[in-house]
Every structure is written in C-alpha cells, then in structure tokens.
Write an enzyme that holds these catalytic residues in place. Structure first.
Site, PDB file in Angstrom:
ATOM      1  N   ASP A 171       0.912  -1.140  -0.064  1.00  0.00           N
ATOM      2  CA  ASP A 171       0.134  -0.028   0.036  1.00  0.00           C
ATOM      3  C   ASP A 171       1.165   1.313   0.274  1.00  0.00           C
ATOM      4  O   ASP A 171       1.869   1.412   0.784  1.00  0.00           O
ATOM      5  CB  ASP A 171      -1.062   0.151   0.892  1.00  0.00           C
ATOM      6  CG  ASP A 171      -2.254  -1.160   1.553  1.00  0.00           C
ATOM      7  OD1 ASP A 171      -2.704  -1.646   0.243  1.00  0.00           O
ATOM      8  OD2 ASP A 171      -2.558  -1.314   2.067  1.00  0.00           O
ATOM      9  N   GLU A 224     -10.514  -8.737   0.280  1.00  0.00           N
ATOM     10  CA  GLU A 224     -10.485 -10.326   0.549  1.00  0.00           C
ATOM     11  C   GLU A 224     -11.634 -10.691   1.862  1.00  0.00           C
ATOM     12  O   GLU A 224     -11.258 -10.020   2.455  1.00  0.00           O
ATOM     13  CB  GLU A 224      -8.945 -11.249   1.115  1.00  0.00           C
ATOM     14  CG  GLU A 224      -7.497 -10.529   0.295  1.00  0.00           C
ATOM     15  CD  GLU A 224      -6.394 -11.096   0.739  1.00  0.00           C
ATOM     16  OE1 GLU A 224      -5.437 -10.560   0.158  1.00  0.00           O
ATOM     17  OE2 GLU A 224      -6.135 -11.172   2.109  1.00  0.00           O
ATOM     18  N   THR A 233      -4.443 -16.425  -4.180  1.00  0.00           N
ATOM     19  CA  THR A 233      -3.468 -15.325  -4.089  1.00  0.00           C
ATOM     20  C   THR A 233      -2.113 -16.790  -3.796  1.00  0.00           C
ATOM     21  O   THR A 233      -2.520 -17.931  -3.372  1.00  0.00           O
ATOM     22  CB  THR A 233      -3.165 -14.519  -3.005  1.00  0.00           C
ATOM     23  OG1 THR A 233      -3.404 -14.908  -1.721  1.00  0.00           O
ATOM     24  CG2 THR A 233      -4.402 -13.397  -3.330  1.00  0.00           C
ATOM     25  N   GLU A 261      -3.914 -15.123  -8.474  1.00  0.00           N
ATOM     26  CA  GLU A 261      -2.680 -14.024  -8.859  1.00  0.00           C
ATOM     27  C   GLU A 261      -1.610 -14.160  -7.383  1.00  0.00           C
ATOM     28  O   GLU A 261      -2.076 -15.537  -6.972  1.00  0.00           O
ATOM     29  CB  GLU A 261      -3.216 -12.080  -7.970  1.00  0.00           C
ATOM     30  CG  GLU A 261      -4.072 -12.495  -7.006  1.00  0.00           C
ATOM     31  CD  GLU A 261      -4.311 -11.087  -6.503  1.00  0.00           C
ATOM     32  OE1 GLU A 261      -4.252 -10.142  -5.599  1.00  0.00           O
ATOM     33  OE2 GLU A 261      -5.563 -10.711  -7.186  1.00  0.00           O
ATOM     34  N   LEU A 266       3.246 -11.603  -3.631  1.00  0.00           N
ATOM     35  CA  LEU A 266       4.576 -10.732  -4.268  1.00  0.00           C
ATOM     36  C   LEU A 266       4.973 -10.537  -4.841  1.00  0.00           C
ATOM     37  O   LEU A 266       4.919 -11.126  -6.242  1.00  0.00           O
ATOM     38  CB  LEU A 266       5.206 -11.320  -2.473  1.00  0.00           C
ATOM     39  CG  LEU A 266       5.369 -11.568  -1.339  1.00  0.00           C
ATOM     40  CD1 LEU A 266       6.078 -12.443  -1.071  1.00  0.00           C
ATOM     41  CD2 LEU A 266       4.645 -11.018  -0.876  1.00  0.00           C
TER      42      LEU A 266
END
Length: 568
Positions: free
Chosen positions: A220, A305, A460, A501, A504
C-alpha cells in the site's frame, strides 16, 4: 490491490520468498541507449486525455543493460478472438515502436553473459489452454479528486502491455473515493476517464468493488480511508469496526456484525454495498454491454479479501505471527451470545482467553497447541461460529452482487494464509476465519457459497514455493504449495472457476514457472486449469529490460504459445 494486498510479510527486512532473479541471456544495448520512448501522434487523441508525450516509460534512468524489452510480434493462431485484435481503424494508441532486434546490432556491442548454473527443466506449454493474463493497475491510479494520475505515462505503459499480449487490467474502485462525502452521492468521474482510455486500447477490465481502506498493508503506497461520513459514524459508534480482545479497533473495513444493523444513517452495511454496486452498474452500463468489463470482484473483508483482519501491521503484527480473533465488537458479541444460548451453553459466549497475541507461536498457546482447546467441545463451537460468520457475510453480499451484476462474471478473492499450515491447528488460518485444521476442510464451505451464486474464486500466493519458505522462515511451518493445492481442488470439486494472482512482486523465471505449474496442472485427468491470472502489479520495475523479458515470456506460455528459449 489488490487492493489489493497480499498476505503481509514482516516489516524491514521483508521476507522476500522469491529466489533472486537469475541473469538472462539477452544482448546488452549500446552504452548511449535510452529507455524506449513512446512516440507522439496527433491523430485520434483519446477523448478527454492529452495526446501521449514522447517520453520514457520509466521516469527513473535505467542502465543500458536494463532497457525495456521490445514488444513481441503476436502469433495469429495464439491470439484471442478477433474483436480483441487491433485493426486498421484502431486508435493510434495501439501503435507500438518498431521492434528492435538485439541480434542485429553490431557485434562489438553484444556482451558476454557469465556462465550460470543450468536451470531445472521447464515444461513446454505450447498448445495448452489459453489462460488470460491481467495486470493490476497502481492502487492510486484514480485519485480522490476524480483524476487519472499520470495519464500520459499510463497510456504508454498500457500500450506496451497490449503489444506483449496482456489481455486486460484490474482496477480498484475505492468506496472511500467514490462515496466520500455524503451517502449515495457517487463520483465516478475519474473511473469514467480511465475506462475510456482502456477501451480505446482494446483491453479488458476486471473491476474490484473495494469496500476497505487502502494503507497500512504490504504494497500500500497511498492512503485511501473509508468514506468520511462513515468515519464520522465510527467516532460515536466504534463498534462498527472489527475489534480484538484488547479492544483495539481496526478501521480497515466494517465489521460483519453490522451487515443487518441500520447504523449507517438508516442503512445496513449490506444495503450500502448494494447501493454502491448498483450505481456502478448503471453508470458503466455500456462497458458491460460491449464486454469491456469482463469481471467484477466483490470486496468482502480486509484487503478486499474474504477474511477477518486478523494480522494487521498497524497493531504490531509481524510475520509469522498467528494473529488474533476479531470478534469483540458488540454486534459480533451479540451474535456469539445467541449462538451459545441456542447451543444450550451460555458459558461459551466468549472468545478464547488462551489464544495468545498477534505474534505468538501456536505451540506456546493453550488454544492452538497440539491437543489444545481448539479441538475441545468449546473450541469447535467457537471456531464453527467464527467461520460461519465469514461464510454468512459472503452469502449476504454475493446475493445482492448477483442481483446488481446479473449476467456478468463475479469473483471473490480469498487470502493465502500459508504460515503454520504444517501444524495441526493451522492457527493463522483459524484467526483469519478459515476453519481448516488438519482434520477438517475449511475451504469447502467457502467454495459452496461461491457456487451458490456462480462466483469464481480468486486465490493468491500461487508463485510461492514451500522450500523457499522453509529456507527463509523455517519456524513458520509454512506450506504455500500445499495450501494452493487444497484450495484449488476444493473449488474445482465444487464446480466453480478458479483464478489466481501472485502474493508478492514477481520478476524471476522460477516464480513465473511456479505460476504456470499451478495454472495448468501436469497430467490432470480432467484437464483442469485456471480461467485467468492477474499479475501484481504495474510498476516501473516491471518495464526494466530483464524483468519485462521474463514477463513477456510468461504471458506467451500462459497463452499456450511456444517460446524459443525453453530450457529442457
């Protein structure tokens, strides 16, 4: 970000679980070379956007050996349907620079790359199913004033991605920006300008309904709080937020305890989410009708999520801490009391008092240790209630999302909480709301509710390798590969589509190869594969020559194309 944020590693020094990028066999550019520039053109400018300036894609000067790789020439047989392919009438923004051929440069310019250890054999994915590849845009691509940030540079980057074969992009629509000041006053201006750019470039769109704040999580780089009018309500009624045992509030998203409570100026939280989604669907109707918007991802919790905010860095959590239960606001406590009374054990109307703190290890707690209270009668009751609250929240929001986006693809992102997976209790998963100890499948109920509303599951950490985790943090007992395999199979067994996805930043071939193996499992008797992959995230680093070379190569293989430098 995802947002889109991945499972957080510890603060500096961060635990980078990817292996360092190895040297790639590419010819170096002349010392005087400059990064690839985007040529200007006066014809057909984007509506509302200034024509693209002739300037480098990256503001940062790159060394000559790290130039942006030239866009590859597409293979006709491997491209998507014809309506995705530029034609003679396409916008000038689709034009790309003439590809450079490093091999054609003068001999003295090419430099020898030192010998490196041979790579392990690679699978040949030529002829395998076409898996679309999307790229996440920066979290703050649209700012709070309704402006597209660095629009000219963004268009140049998107052109290069399009030339490399990328199918589309993912965009976060931030609740805190759109409905910022007053209830049901929506400002879609910036997103309309952005979507117009993307449509003229003939890219697809995945749009995230981001009902959480941005800031405070790994990756972020900006701060976007919840709407101001919601924050005002929270000042007088902080129980609208998730709360830990010590009474600390987490303002990242709203507690699921107010899903059906009229505490948001006469509306419930679920009604607020529905009104936002319905406004978006009406505002961008043309993008749904012409197929530009290919998928809507519904934000259901922390980081967008489906999970509790059980490991917040703002409260001191560090990897690989087990996290803490987040059920101590008065609304969730009321729900817990009702569940205990219905079970006939009012004494169970409490959270565990021996579950440690954010950075505890499972074996040092009475609740999560082997043979601990997590597997007692009370523990099973509490964990069932805690995880069912998560599933019920998904059920309520997805029911309205399906109503708002009837006929469109919707998806839900599930976090890859892979640390402590090799222990009996799976403590970090339990605090996040996934009731997945070693003797129970905690992801089947989630897959079932997604199946109910024909929603896809986006998972993820598909690039992480268990051995790397063990080398860097052996005390975490992590197993991302085991977790990915469990979750993907739970979804496939339920008959729902699965996307993924990376958790990291990923630029190296080993990481991309791991994604490919998960996307198209070897010798799967049912031929199952991912229906899409979203790359985290668009950045200047991606466009550095070695990184972009690996990324282009990865996109080709995800599309089932042949690559010439396959290591066999």
């Amino acid at each position: 970000m995802l947002t889109r944020a991945p499972p957080p590693p510890p603060p500096p020094p961060p635990p980078v679980f990817l292996q360092p990028a190895r040297p790639v066999m590419v010819a170096a550019a002349p010392p005087s070379a400059t990064p690839l520039a985007i040529p200007a053109s006066a014809a057909f400018p984007l509506r509302g956007i200034a024509p693209v300036a002739a300037r480098p894609i990256s503001h940062r000067p790159a060394p000559a050996s790290a130039l942006l790789v030239s866009p590859p020439r597409a293979t006709a047989a491997s491209r998507p349907p014809a309506d995705d392919v530029p034609d003679g009438n396409s916008s000038h923004l689709l034009a790309v620079p003439v590809p450079m051929d490093p091999a054609a440069e003068d001999g003295p310019v090419a430099k020898q790359v030192p010998d490196v250890a041979p790579r392990p054999p690679e699978r040949d994915f030529a002829g395998t199913p076409y898996v679309p590849v999307y790229v996440m845009l920066p979290l703050g691509v649209v700012n709070g004033n309704g402006e597209v940030v660095d629009a000219d540079e963004l268009v140049g980057q998107l052109r290069v991605l399009k030339a490399a074969g990328v199918d589309g992009v993912m965009v976060d629509c931030w609740w805190g920006n759109v409905e910022a000041h007053r209830p049901q006053e929506y400002n879609w201006t910036g997103y309309r300008r952005l979507f117009q750019m993307i449509r003229e470039l003939k890219l697809k769109l995945q749009v995230v309904m981001s009902f959480h704040e941005c800031g405070g999580n790994v990756g972020d780089d900006i701060s976007i709080p919840l709407p101001h009018w919601v924050i005002e309500i929270g000042r007088s009624n902080p129980d609208i937020y998730f709360t830990d045992r010590a009474g600390r509030r987490n303002t990242e998203c709203l507690s699921w305890g107010i899903d059906k409570e009229r505490v948001l100026q006469g509306r419930t939280a679920v009604e607020v989410y529905f009104d936002f989604m319905r406004s978006f669907r009406v505002e961008f109707d043309e993008y749904f009708e012409d197929g530009i918007i290919s998928e809507i991802e519904i934000g259901l919790g922390a980081c967008g999520e489906l999970r509790y905010p059980s490991y917040p860095a703002k409260h001191g959590w560090k990897y690989p801490g087990i996290g803490e239960f987040q059920c101590y606001d008065r609304y969730l406590q009321k729900s817990l009391r009702k569940a205990a009374e219905a079970r006939g054990h009012t004494i169970w109307a409490r959270g565990p008092d021996n579950a440690g703190h954010y950075n505890s290890e499972p074996n040092l707690t009475g609740f999560f240790c082997d043979g601990g209270d997590y597997d007692s009668y009370y523990g099973r009751f509490f964990l069932s209630w805690y995880s069912q609250t998560l599933v019920d929240h998904a059920d309520r929001v997805l029911m309205l999302a399906r109503l708002a986006f009837e006929g469109s693809n919707i998806a839900v992102k599930v976090s890859g909480v892979h640390w402590w997976y090799k222990t009996a209790s799976h403590a970090a998963e339990l605090t996040a709301g996934f009731y997945n100890p070693c003797n129970r499948d905690g992801y089947a109920p989630i897959a079932a509710v997604l199946k109910k509303y024909d929603a896809a599951l986006n998972f993820t950490c598909v690039e992480l390798r268990t051995m790397d985790q063990h080398e860097v943090y052996p005390e975490a007992f992590a197993d991302p590969e085991g977790l990915v395999w469990q979750v993907l199979n739970a979804a496939w067994d339920a008959g729902i589509q699965v996307a993924s996805e990376n958790a990291l930043p990923c630029y190296d071939r080993d990481g991309f190869n791991k994604i490919l193996e998960n996307a198209k499992p070897l010798n799967d008797p049912d031929g199952r594969h991912l229906f899409g992959f979203t790359y985290l995230r668009l950045s200047n680093v991606l466009f550095e020559r070695p990184n972009f070379f690996e990324f282009e190569r990865f996109v080709k293989r995800m599309h089932g194309e042949a690559v010439l430098d396959l290591q066999v």
